[in-house]
Write an enzyme that holds these catalytic residues in place. Structure first.
Site: not given
Length: 255
Positions: A96-97, A99
């Site tokens: 996740c970059g 979120c």
């Protein structure tokens, strides 16, 4: 564990990539929780704060790491304006970059315009840097489960860090650069996999003009790179690559 080979199950031992929770606190304030490999956590904390919040003099900070069974805490203290920083309530996973964002304009607004000027790089020098990075990926050789990020400097020097998360590996390599007091600015960010928007944003905040990846660049990475004046080099292997962004004063096809 068992291996399946030649139509049989064989009992064997193997090594797995380490993954656990890392809680990052700055001046007593919980900033975020990451799923990451538990090696090089000082570099992870320093790099994450640098890439996501603000740059700082490493001589003015103190970092402590506490390890638990499946969790670790990184506690940083220094001249940080944490009251104005956005904290994350959810865990940032290894994939996740973005979120904390729910809209494209908000994501792109976090990128900077890169204005770094370095000697023009020829493509073969970047390809050779990938070979140097590969030879330093000890964790990947043992587990097959770690990403790598590297920084290519003047004179073809390469620094490499690994993590189970792509964006964590980038944070670690930025942190390693900051803590090393390296006098030269990095010319190229090297990635062992694909390049997404989150990594372009980190590179833009660290003023890195070129990102080179073995894998693909996403459509959002391309959009962010164009907005940030970053050159994306993807699918770099066997003397071939796909390039998005400016070539002039950045890279050339041959020596």
């Amino acid at each position: 564990m068992h291996r399946w080979k030649q139509d049989e199950f064989v009992f064997d031992n193997d090594m797995l990539a380490n993954e656990g929770l890392v809680h990052l606190h700055v001046n007593g304030k919980r900033l975020t929780s990451l799923l990451a490999s538990h090696e090089d956590l000082v570099e992870l904390g320093v790099g994450h704060v640098t890439a996501e919040y603000q740059s700082f003099d490493p001589a003015l900070i103190d970092v402590e790491v506490e390890y638990g069974k499946d969790e670790a805490k990184v506690d940083m203290h220094g001249p940080f304006d944490v009251e104005n920083w956005t904290t994350r309530d959810r865990v940032v996973t290894t994939s996740c970059g973005a979120c904390e964002h729910d809209a494209l304009p908000a994501m792109l607004a976090t990128s900077n315009v890169v204005n770094a000027v370095h000697p023009v790089r020829h493509m073969h020098s970047i390809e050779h840097a990938f070979q140097a990075m590969k030879s330093s990926q000890d964790g990947f050789r043992m587990t097959g489960g770690l990403h790598a990020a590297g920084l290519l400097y003047e004179g073809d020097a390469v620094r490499v860090m690994e993590d189970i998360g792509r964006h964590n590996a980038v944070d670690k390599i930025i942190g390693a650069h900051v803590l090393s007091n390296e006098q030269h600015e990095p010319h190229v960010l090297l990635l062992s996999g694909r390049c997404g928007w989150d990594i372009v944003a980190k590179a833009s905040r660290f003023n890195i003009p070129i990102i080179a990846s073995i894998g693909a660049a996403s459509s959002l990475a391309a959009t962010a790179a164009r907005a940030s004046n970053i050159t994306l080099v993807s699918f770099l292997r066997d003397g071939k690559a796909v390039i998005i962004g400016p070539l002039k004063d950045r890279i050339k096809a041959k020596d």
